[in-house]
Scaffold this active site. Structure first.
Site, PDB file in Angstrom:
ATOM      1  N   GLU A   1       0.819  -1.214   0.000  1.00 49.91           N
ATOM      2  CA  GLU A   1       0.000   0.000   0.000  1.00 49.91           C
ATOM      3  C   GLU A   1       0.857   1.270   0.000  1.00 49.91           C
ATOM      4  O   GLU A   1       0.631   2.186   0.788  1.00 49.91           O
ATOM      5  CB  GLU A   1      -0.948   0.003   1.205  1.00 49.91           C
ATOM      6  CG  GLU A   1      -1.927  -1.155   1.190  1.00 49.91           C
ATOM      7  CD  GLU A   1      -2.952  -1.096   2.311  1.00 49.91           C
ATOM      8  OE1 GLU A   1      -4.089  -1.501   2.068  1.00 49.91           O
ATOM      9  OE2 GLU A   1      -2.611  -0.663   3.420  1.00 49.91           O
TER      10      GLU A   1
ATOM     11  N   ASP B   1      -8.361  -9.054   4.120  1.00 54.22           N
ATOM     12  CA  ASP B   1      -8.122  -7.939   5.036  1.00 54.22           C
ATOM     13  C   ASP B   1      -9.171  -7.842   6.141  1.00 54.22           C
ATOM     14  O   ASP B   1     -10.055  -6.996   6.063  1.00 54.22           O
ATOM     15  CB  ASP B   1      -8.096  -6.625   4.238  1.00 54.22           C
ATOM     16  CG  ASP B   1      -7.596  -5.456   5.061  1.00 54.22           C
ATOM     17  OD1 ASP B   1      -7.156  -5.685   6.198  1.00 54.22           O
ATOM     18  OD2 ASP B   1      -7.649  -4.317   4.562  1.00 54.22           O
TER      19      ASP B   1
ATOM     20  N   GLU C   1     -12.501  -2.050  12.289  1.00 58.44           N
ATOM     21  CA  GLU C   1     -12.507  -1.348  11.006  1.00 58.44           C
ATOM     22  C   GLU C   1     -13.623  -1.848  10.097  1.00 58.44           C
ATOM     23  O   GLU C   1     -14.269  -1.065   9.413  1.00 58.44           O
ATOM     24  CB  GLU C   1     -11.147  -1.547  10.312  1.00 58.44           C
ATOM     25  CG  GLU C   1     -11.121  -1.016   8.892  1.00 58.44           C
ATOM     26  CD  GLU C   1      -9.785  -1.219   8.184  1.00 58.44           C
ATOM     27  OE1 GLU C   1      -8.839  -1.736   8.807  1.00 58.44           O
ATOM     28  OE2 GLU C   1      -9.701  -0.847   6.989  1.00 58.44           O
TER      29      GLU C   1
HETATM   30  C1  BDP Z   1      -6.083  -2.175   6.134  1.00 54.93           C
HETATM   31  C2  BDP Z   1      -6.385  -0.798   6.602  1.00 54.93           C
HETATM   32  C3  BDP Z   1      -5.228   0.143   6.446  1.00 54.93           C
HETATM   33  C4  BDP Z   1      -3.977  -0.484   7.035  1.00 54.93           C
HETATM   34  C5  BDP Z   1      -3.729  -1.808   6.371  1.00 54.93           C
HETATM   35  C6  BDP Z   1      -2.578  -2.592   6.989  1.00 54.93           C
HETATM   36  O1  BDP Z   1      -7.491  -0.328   5.873  1.00 54.93           O
HETATM   37  O2  BDP Z   1      -5.561   1.334   7.096  1.00 54.93           O
HETATM   38  O3  BDP Z   1      -2.879   0.344   6.873  1.00 54.93           O
HETATM   39  O4  BDP Z   1      -4.844  -2.631   6.532  1.00 54.93           O
HETATM   40  O5  BDP Z   1      -2.861  -3.517   7.721  1.00 54.93           O
HETATM   41  O6  BDP Z   1      -7.006  -2.997   6.765  1.00 54.93           O
HETATM   42  O7  BDP Z   1      -1.424  -2.301   6.720  1.00 54.93           O
END
Ligand code: BDP
Length: 674
Positions: free
Chosen positions: A266, A339, A367
């Site tokens: 990401e 996720d 989340e």
């Molecule tokens: C996702 C989240 C994000 C996190 C990412 C992570 O939306 O904010 O940075 O995982 O785990 O669930 O790195």
């Protein structure tokens, strides 16, 4: 006059002394402050002193004698508790063991257990039981729903909030012994001298409670704050920079735990920026930390905007690297392959890395489960993953046994979860969200504990021992995760959340920064049916599972119905096991989720007599939000999927109360970066 004053005094005092705002968590001992119980201890250390004080102030049973006994080292930081004539012997080989034993005694007392004929040994299943805080240095918390960060970086190290110690105490009371203070999307600034002094101040407060501090690090730190030309892990200048930095860290914090790293995920920097592998990156840091017994927790949460099914990517990237990691590296793997969805199958990486240590990462912060508005008891979700059989080493290769060192000899065992803790008075936003912090700690200590036992303990400690309260509230907790799956994403649906903030439904989301950030990518609804084909005819993600699971998941008839749409694209008229069509089954699931939450409201209202006004009202109003949201989810998903199924919603369930077009217009003002 004097009498009147006295009466007012006695009526008002207890209320003001015992404000029921949730701030005391499950540690609701009497607050007399007097040390009454007899504790016999010939030892002195910061941890033992805390154990002694806690018992002296709150224990109401027989005298307790502490014994440090090296012969008990097989219990690690666990303990033995044994009744002996007129006293109780609490023994351990480590100071922290006495502390955990003291909290266990208090737990027994608070839950009304027999405290006379005690004879038990407890040792933790995992060495490292760690919370991950996604806290930024500006005190915002990524995916945090309980206010700003607990860590007041601007005040540290000079001003020490009393909450730091309260936090450490709460963790110690459930056996959590480690914490990562900052967000995995890490600011390089955390490693500046200025911030390290602040980190040291926190570490000093946590240490007596047996808690070690770890930090998330940004892989580009050498370049960004060190002035090094790049951050290539094979560049000797980079390695030297990390060596100096790590030395500085250990000078300040001699028992520092190590680093957590999110790399090449990401948008975060990582070794691949320099043509190196995850192993090159992790090993460079591991070598630098090794002389100090530090470790690297390297995250497997990676996915790229490629054609490959997102659910397959972590496995595809990491399996070829198996065997290349140092022995002080542990790969931190999210419970599911996508996720933290309301329900996912387990991540197929578990067991697939045969020569590399693996640990689970759960998410306590909700989340994808209604933030701190929805009551969702997560022990059920945690257990579902831990008890999943991967078949990696034959039948019985559960994730719990793979990661706790039982199945494969392990130098390092750990379990982690993203915390739901913030500055809110009640710490977690929702009174019942405290139970998820508690449950994570208890399961990290002993993953064999049933969810029900943990709920039972927590309710009794946090609210009331009264059966009239414990039973119905426990039923709510135990069914709450499934109810939430039902009103959000039943039958294996996933990631049909609103963009970015992930609060409400947005199954119609079809345009986003990347295809795998849309909802249509995941549900694949069309006039033929619904679901993501991950069989050999589709993305073939099923092939990442060990036999027989590849076949079990890959065949419609044997695939568990609660994962059906995760693995298959199913025709709307497909007959489910109870002979309902898929469409009808979907409708009934959504409806059942809504009905369950409505039932929780009724049950909770009857609990008023057993609980204090403030917490009663606060939970009641959260349940209202949850009920409204459940209806919103149901209407949004059913009305939208109906545009593909073209079938009526079964006539015996509640009619929609929204128009699809109105729901599509909802845009909540909750900003987030991805
Ligand atoms: C996702 C989240 C994000 C996190 C990412 C992570 O939306 O904010 O940075 O995982 O785990 O669930 O790195």
């Amino acid at each position: 006059m004097k009498h009147i004053y006295l009466i007012v005094f006695t009526l008002v005092l207890p209320l003001s002394l015992f404000a029921e705002d949730g701030s005391r968590l499950w540690l609701r001992f009497s607050q007399s402050g007097q040390e009454k119980a007899q504790v016999i201890s010939k030892y002195k250390s910061p941890s033992i002193d805390i154990a002694r004080q806690e018992l002296a102030a709150h224990w109401q049973g027989q005298p307790v004698e502490f014994q440090l006994d090296k012969k008990l080292s097989y219990l690690k930081d666990g303990y033995r508790i044994k009744s002996d004539k007129n006293k109780i012997i609490l023994s351990a080989s480590q100071d922290a063991g006495l502390l955990y034993g003291a909290y266990h005694l208090l737990r027994l007392q608070q839950t009304g257990a027999d405290c006379f004929n005690l004879d038990m040994e407890e040792s933790p299943k995992y060495d490292i039981r760690i919370l991950n805080h996604w806290d930024n240095l500006d005190r915002t918390v990524e995916r945090g729903y309980a206010g700003y960060s607990l860590w007041k970086w601007d005040e540290l190290p000079n001003t020490l909030s009393p909450r730091y110690e309260a936090y450490a105490r709460a963790n110690a009371s459930v056996g959590i012994n480690a914490t990562v203070l900052n967000n995995v999307n890490a600011s390089p600034q955390i490693l500046t001298d200025e911030h390290l002094t602040k980190v040291k101040a926190l570490a000093d407060i946590f240490r007596p409670y047996g808690i070690k501090v770890y930090l998330s690090v940004n892989f580009s730190s050498p370049k960004v704050i060190g002035g090094v030309k790049d951050s290539d892990p094979l560049n000797p200048d980079v390695r030297k920079w990390w060596q100096d930095k790590v030395k500085e860290v250990y000078t300040l914090i001699p028992d520092f735990g190590g680093f957590l790293v999110k790399a090449n995920s990401e948008g975060q920097p990582g070794p691949q920026d320099y043509g190196r592998t995850h192993a090159d990156g992790a090993n460079m840091l591991a070598d630098v930390l090794k002389p100090y017994n530090g470790i690297v927790m390297w995250r497997a949460f990676v996915y790229n905007p490629t054609e490959e099914d997102r659910a397959k990517q972590a496995y595809t990237e990491f399996v070829p690297l198996d065997g290349q990691f140092r022995d002080n590296v542990i790969i931190q793997i999210k419970n599911g392959p996508v996720d933290f969805q309301p329900r996912e199958p387990f991540n197929p990486l578990f067991g697939a890395l045969k020569h590399t240590a693996e640990m689970v990462e759960f998410q306590i912060t909700q989340e994808y489960l209604g933030f701190s508005n929805h009551l969702v008891y997560l022990a059920s979700l945690f257990k579902e993953t831990l008890d999943s059989d991967t078949y990696s080493d034959g039948k019985g290769s559960t994730i719990a046994r793979l990661t706790d060192g039982t199945l494969r000899p392990a130098k390092l065992t750990a379990i982690s979860a993203v915390a739901n803790i913030g500055e809110d008075t009640n710490w977690c936003g929702h009174h019942f969200a405290q139970a998820n912090w508690y449950a994570f700690g208890r399961l990290a200590w002993n993953h064999e504990l049933p969810s029900e036992t943990i709920a039972d303990e927590w309710i009794k400690m946090t609210f009331s021992n009264n059966d009239g309260f414990v039973k119905p509230v426990k039923e709510i907790m135990l069914s709450s995760r499934e109810a939430t799956v039902d009103y959000m994403m039943p039958l294996g649906l996933h990631h049909i959340f609103a963009e970015n903030h992930h609060y409400g439904p947005e199954p119609w989301l079809s345009e986003a920064g990347r295809p795998d950030w849309t909802a249509v990518y995941y549900h694949k609804a069309d006039s033929a049916g619904l679901g993501f084909d991950r069989t050999a005819a589709g993305s073939n993600a099923v092939s990442q599972y060990f036999p027989p699971l590849d076949k079990v998941y890959g065949t419609i008839e044997s695939c568990p119905e609660n994962l059906l749409l995760w693995f298959h694209h199913i025709p709307w008229d497909y007959k489910m096991k109870d002979s309902k069509t898929l469409w009808d089954a979907l409708c009934y699931k959504y409806d059942s989720g809504v009905q369950q939450v409505r039932e929780y409201q009724k049950v909770w209202d009857r609990m008023e007599q057993y609980t204090d006004e403030q917490r009663f009202r606060e939970v009641q109003s959260k349940l209202k939000i949850q009920a409204r949201d459940a209806i919103w989810w149901k209407d949004a998903c059913l009305l939208y999927f109906q545009t593909f199924s073209n079938r009526p919603v079964p006539y015996d369930i509640e009619r929609p109360v929204h128009e699809l077009e109105d729901l599509k217009k909802i845009k909540l003002d909750m900003k987030h970066h991805n």
